[in-house]
Scaffold this motif. Structure first.
Motif, PDB file in Angstrom:
ATOM      1  N   ALA A  65      11.698  26.852-137.164  1.00  0.00           N
ATOM      2  CA  ALA A  65      13.036  26.721-137.708  1.00  0.00           C
ATOM      3  C   ALA A  65      13.856  27.985-137.746  1.00  0.00           C
ATOM      4  N   HIS A  66      15.050  28.044-137.155  1.00  0.00           N
ATOM      5  CA  HIS A  66      16.063  29.027-136.952  1.00  0.00           C
ATOM      6  C   HIS A  66      16.933  29.148-138.231  1.00  0.00           C
ATOM      7  N   LEU A  67      16.843  30.533-138.664  1.00  0.00           N
ATOM      8  CA  LEU A  67      17.535  30.807-140.034  1.00  0.00           C
ATOM      9  C   LEU A  67      19.167  30.052-139.944  1.00  0.00           C
ATOM     10  N   ASN A  68      19.792  30.554-139.053  1.00  0.00           N
ATOM     11  CA  ASN A  68      21.187  30.040-139.015  1.00  0.00           C
ATOM     12  C   ASN A  68      21.550  28.502-138.956  1.00  0.00           C
ATOM     13  N   GLY A  69      20.529  27.975-138.145  1.00  0.00           N
ATOM     14  CA  GLY A  69      20.514  26.548-137.814  1.00  0.00           C
ATOM     15  C   GLY A  69      20.179  25.691-138.972  1.00  0.00           C
ATOM     16  N   MET A 123      28.724  25.288-131.937  1.00  0.00           N
ATOM     17  CA  MET A 123      28.508  25.260-133.492  1.00  0.00           C
ATOM     18  C   MET A 123      27.774  26.475-134.099  1.00  0.00           C
ATOM     19  N   PHE A 124      27.036  26.846-133.131  1.00  0.00           N
ATOM     20  CA  PHE A 124      26.428  28.217-133.607  1.00  0.00           C
ATOM     21  C   PHE A 124      27.284  29.491-133.593  1.00  0.00           C
ATOM     22  N   ASP A 125      28.099  29.514-132.578  1.00  0.00           N
ATOM     23  CA  ASP A 125      29.283  30.578-132.717  1.00  0.00           C
ATOM     24  C   ASP A 125      30.078  30.330-133.805  1.00  0.00           C
ATOM     25  N   ILE A 130      29.022  29.141-136.798  1.00  0.00           N
ATOM     26  CA  ILE A 130      28.103  29.561-137.978  1.00  0.00           C
ATOM     27  C   ILE A 130      28.179  30.972-137.888  1.00  0.00           C
ATOM     28  N   HIS A 131      27.634  31.814-136.891  1.00  0.00           N
ATOM     29  CA  HIS A 131      27.632  33.148-136.694  1.00  0.00           C
ATOM     30  C   HIS A 131      28.994  33.989-137.445  1.00  0.00           C
ATOM     31  N   ASN A 132      29.839  33.361-137.025  1.00  0.00           N
ATOM     32  CA  ASN A 132      31.333  33.735-137.605  1.00  0.00           C
ATOM     33  C   ASN A 132      31.426  33.844-139.015  1.00  0.00           C
ATOM     34  N   ARG A 187      12.407  31.921-138.079  1.00  0.00           N
ATOM     35  CA  ARG A 187      12.804  32.823-136.668  1.00  0.00           C
ATOM     36  C   ARG A 187      14.383  33.305-136.759  1.00  0.00           C
ATOM     37  N   THR A 188      14.717  34.319-136.486  1.00  0.00           N
ATOM     38  CA  THR A 188      16.168  34.614-136.436  1.00  0.00           C
ATOM     39  C   THR A 188      16.742  35.585-135.376  1.00  0.00           C
ATOM     40  N   THR A 189      17.790  35.700-134.735  1.00  0.00           N
ATOM     41  CA  THR A 189      18.128  36.653-134.012  1.00  0.00           C
ATOM     42  C   THR A 189      18.686  37.823-134.531  1.00  0.00           C
ATOM     43  N   PRO A 190      18.138  39.125-134.621  1.00  0.00           N
ATOM     44  CA  PRO A 190      18.799  40.246-135.172  1.00  0.00           C
ATOM     45  C   PRO A 190      20.020  40.598-134.468  1.00  0.00           C
ATOM     46  N   LYS A 191      21.075  40.718-135.063  1.00  0.00           N
ATOM     47  CA  LYS A 191      22.628  40.834-134.550  1.00  0.00           C
ATOM     48  C   LYS A 191      22.947  42.498-135.232  1.00  0.00           C
ATOM     49  N   ARG A 192      23.750  42.753-134.032  1.00  0.00           N
ATOM     50  CA  ARG A 192      24.397  43.834-134.221  1.00  0.00           C
ATOM     51  C   ARG A 192      25.840  43.656-134.334  1.00  0.00           C
ATOM     52  N   SER A 237      15.043  32.329-127.487  1.00  0.00           N
ATOM     53  CA  SER A 237      15.868  31.130-127.591  1.00  0.00           C
ATOM     54  C   SER A 237      17.332  31.414-127.113  1.00  0.00           C
ATOM     55  N   GLY A 238      18.077  30.599-127.540  1.00  0.00           N
ATOM     56  CA  GLY A 238      19.458  30.846-127.174  1.00  0.00           C
ATOM     57  C   GLY A 238      19.975  29.967-126.141  1.00  0.00           C
ATOM     58  N   ASN A 239      21.249  29.557-125.730  1.00  0.00           N
ATOM     59  CA  ASN A 239      21.714  28.740-124.535  1.00  0.00           C
ATOM     60  C   ASN A 239      20.607  28.477-123.526  1.00  0.00           C
ATOM     61  N   GLY A 279      11.835  24.597-121.073  1.00  0.00           N
ATOM     62  CA  GLY A 279      11.938  23.087-120.756  1.00  0.00           C
ATOM     63  C   GLY A 279      13.080  22.075-121.405  1.00  0.00           C
ATOM     64  N   GLU A 280      13.856  22.998-121.978  1.00  0.00           N
ATOM     65  CA  GLU A 280      15.070  22.194-122.693  1.00  0.00           C
ATOM     66  C   GLU A 280      16.268  21.620-121.749  1.00  0.00           C
ATOM     67  N   VAL A 281      16.570  22.156-120.660  1.00  0.00           N
ATOM     68  CA  VAL A 281      17.191  21.570-119.690  1.00  0.00           C
ATOM     69  C   VAL A 281      16.206  21.676-118.327  1.00  0.00           C
ATOM     70  N   THR A 291      11.518  21.212-137.470  1.00  0.00           N
ATOM     71  CA  THR A 291      12.755  20.761-137.693  1.00  0.00           C
ATOM     72  C   THR A 291      13.866  21.497-136.635  1.00  0.00           C
ATOM     73  N   ASP A 292      13.687  22.485-136.256  1.00  0.00           N
ATOM     74  CA  ASP A 292      14.617  23.354-135.207  1.00  0.00           C
ATOM     75  C   ASP A 292      15.636  23.870-136.111  1.00  0.00           C
ATOM     76  N   ASP A 293      16.622  23.087-136.327  1.00  0.00           N
ATOM     77  CA  ASP A 293      17.978  23.460-136.972  1.00  0.00           C
ATOM     78  C   ASP A 293      18.408  22.319-138.315  1.00  0.00           C
ATOM     79  N   SER A 294      17.526  22.473-139.345  1.00  0.00           N
ATOM     80  CA  SER A 294      17.803  21.234-140.208  1.00  0.00           C
ATOM     81  C   SER A 294      19.036  21.041-140.849  1.00  0.00           C
TER      82      SER A 294
HETATM   83  P1  5GP Z   1      19.656  32.447-135.843  1.00  0.00           P
HETATM   84  O1  5GP Z   1      18.815  33.224-134.793  1.00  0.00           O
HETATM   85  O2  5GP Z   1      21.191  33.130-135.542  1.00  0.00           O
HETATM   86  O3  5GP Z   1      19.202  32.753-137.126  1.00  0.00           O
HETATM   87  O4  5GP Z   1      19.656  31.136-135.470  1.00  0.00           O
HETATM   88  C1  5GP Z   1      20.732  30.191-134.634  1.00  0.00           C
HETATM   89  C2  5GP Z   1      20.274  30.563-133.275  1.00  0.00           C
HETATM   90  O5  5GP Z   1      19.073  30.216-132.796  1.00  0.00           O
HETATM   91  C3  5GP Z   1      21.235  30.020-132.169  1.00  0.00           C
HETATM   92  O6  5GP Z   1      22.294  30.921-131.762  1.00  0.00           O
HETATM   93  C4  5GP Z   1      20.534  29.976-130.717  1.00  0.00           C
HETATM   94  O7  5GP Z   1      20.281  31.238-130.272  1.00  0.00           O
HETATM   95  C5  5GP Z   1      19.126  29.810-131.468  1.00  0.00           C
HETATM   96  N1  5GP Z   1      18.749  28.143-131.330  1.00  0.00           N
HETATM   97  C6  5GP Z   1      18.986  27.392-132.369  1.00  0.00           C
HETATM   98  N2  5GP Z   1      18.508  26.204-132.005  1.00  0.00           N
HETATM   99  C7  5GP Z   1      18.305  26.357-130.762  1.00  0.00           C
HETATM  100  C8  5GP Z   1      17.800  25.310-129.836  1.00  0.00           C
HETATM  101  O8  5GP Z   1      17.690  24.045-129.964  1.00  0.00           O
HETATM  102  N3  5GP Z   1      17.600  25.792-128.580  1.00  0.00           N
HETATM  103  C9  5GP Z   1      17.659  27.028-128.440  1.00  0.00           C
HETATM  104  N4  5GP Z   1      17.256  27.400-127.093  1.00  0.00           N
HETATM  105  N5  5GP Z   1      17.981  27.927-128.869  1.00  0.00           N
HETATM  106  C10 5GP Z   1      18.352  27.323-130.372  1.00  0.00           C
END
Ligand code: 5GP
Length: 362
Positions: A14-18, A58-60, A62-64, A94-99, A196-198, A226-228, A301-304
């Motif tokens: 589960a990604h925090l911002n997602g 959408m994540f861009d 959300i992060h804004n 899980r979450t990406t620490p941001k500066r 993670s990330g694009n 293997g997402e793409v 869930t990934d990003d509920s």
């Molecule tokens: P955050 O890390 O900001 O709490 O959660 C959102 C971030 O998680 C997105 O900007 C992206 O880097 C990562 N993320 C969320 N869902 C996915 C996904 O389905 N695939 C990948 N590769 N990254 C994801």
């Protein structure tokens, strides 16, 4: 669906911002005084179907709206409450620490804001500081257990552990900074690293030094894999042998064979994979092949928030699409405990908990 909600569950991807509540996102967008015009983003936020490219746009957005300390704290609190409310008993968030220098945010202060969010949850019991031998177990400290369905106890309890994510847009140095931070914050419940990330951005060799360092230092590692279609990267990721992988959608036959013999557990995100067209439809999802092969799997869930789902819904989809009965769903959920990154004390507590409620879940 009600039964899926009542079943205790383990969430490992589960990604925090997602996972932000859509209502919170709409509220933040409405209140935003800066560059964002609410009328232009409202339809984007409430949109149901999204391609993988749209998801990253959408994540861009959300992060804004979320990347300031108070908002990070708020969404952490809400996300934990939401998972606990559907009887998730162990959450690896899980979450990406941001500066962001302009608001005095460092990667460390970002994670501290997340920790503040964990501390601020009051409606459920949250255990996020790692166990030591003297500390009480979250579940075994009471004679009978959380789940309302099982014993009428309304107050929920949840273990939370954190994974720090490396974004594929980052440099080797930035990735190493995240791993060092994770090491320094182990005593606060950080148990591992996620990549993670694009998936269309970046090169494996950029992150490899940081991921190897994490592994050497005993941090757990999970990779979005293997997402793409990218067979070379899948090959390299399997060579790295992470403790878990997420998704595993675009696997050639040879990689599928290697995955199965490696027994690397796979975090399966059904709704996310279907919505982003990483699989053509639910009935051809690779869950079936891996499940039949008894490969270690965890439904997640990934990003509920982004995909309008919750973990109970993911189990319901698995039941409806693949014919899983209650016993199979419970076993799938219970087996998730074996793949958590928290210490053996937490694992044991959760095993005992699942054993104690097994009879009631039939
Ligand atoms: P955050 O890390 O900001 O709490 O959660 C959102 C971030 O998680 C997105 O900007 C992206 O880097 C990562 N993320 C969320 N869902 C996915 C996904 O389905 N695939 C990948 N590769 N990254 C994801």
């Amino acid at each position: 669906m009600e039964w899926c909600v009542s079943m205790p569950k383990v969430e490992l991807h589960a990604h925090l911002n997602g996972s932000i509540r859509v209502s919170t996102l709409l509220e933040l967008a409405k209140a935003e005084k800066g560059d964002i015009d609410f009328s232009e983003v409202e339809h984007v936020i409430v949109k149901y179907e999204r391609s993988l490219i749209e998801v990253f746009k959408m994540f861009d957005l959300i992060h804004n709206l979320t990347t300031d300390h108070n908002t990070v704290t708020r969404i952490t609190k809400e996300v934990v409450e939401d998972f606990a409310s559907e009887n998730v008993v162990y959450l690896e968030l899980r979450t990406t620490p941001k500066r962001n220098d302009s608001i005095g945010m460092s990667k460390r202060s970002y994670v501290e804001a997340v920790l503040k969010g964990l501390r601020s949850v009051s409606s459920v019991d949250v255990a996020f500081i790692p166990h030591n031998e003297d500390s009480k177990s979250l579940f075994s400290s009471l004679p009978t257990i959380t789940n309302d369905k099982c014993n009428g106890v309304a107050r929920k309890r949840i273990y939370v552990r954190l994974l720090l994510s490396i974004d594929r847009r980052e440099t080797t140095e930035a990735a190493l900074e995240t791993v060092k931070l994770a090491l320094e914050m182990r005593h606060l419940g950080v148990v591992g690293i996620d990549l993670s990330g694009n998936p269309k951005v970046g090169e494996w060799t950029t992150y490899l030094p940081a991921l190897e360092f994490a592994k050497e230092q005993g941090l757990h590692v999970t990779l979005h894999c293997g997402e793409v279609p990218n067979p070379e990267e899948v090959h390299n990721m399997l060579d790295f042998h992470p403790q878990r992988i997420g998704h595993a959608c675009f696997f050639e036959d040879e990689h599928q064979r290697r995955l199965k013999s490696s027994k690397i557990p796979v975090e399966i995100c059904l709704t996310s994979n279907v919505r982003t067209l990483s699989v053509p439809s639910i009935d051809v999802h690779h869950f079936v092949d891996l499940y039949n092969a008894k490969h270690p799997l965890v439904l997640c869930t990934d990003d509920s928030g982004v995909f309008s789902t919750c973990l109970s819904k993911e189990y319901k989809i698995a039941a409806d699409s693949f014919g899983l009965g209650r016993r199979e769903m419970f076993e799938l959920s219970r087996n998730g405990v074996e793949h958590i990154f928290a210490d053996s004390g937490v694992k044991e507590d959760l095993r005992n908990f699942f054993n104690s409620v097994a009879k009631n879940m039939e």
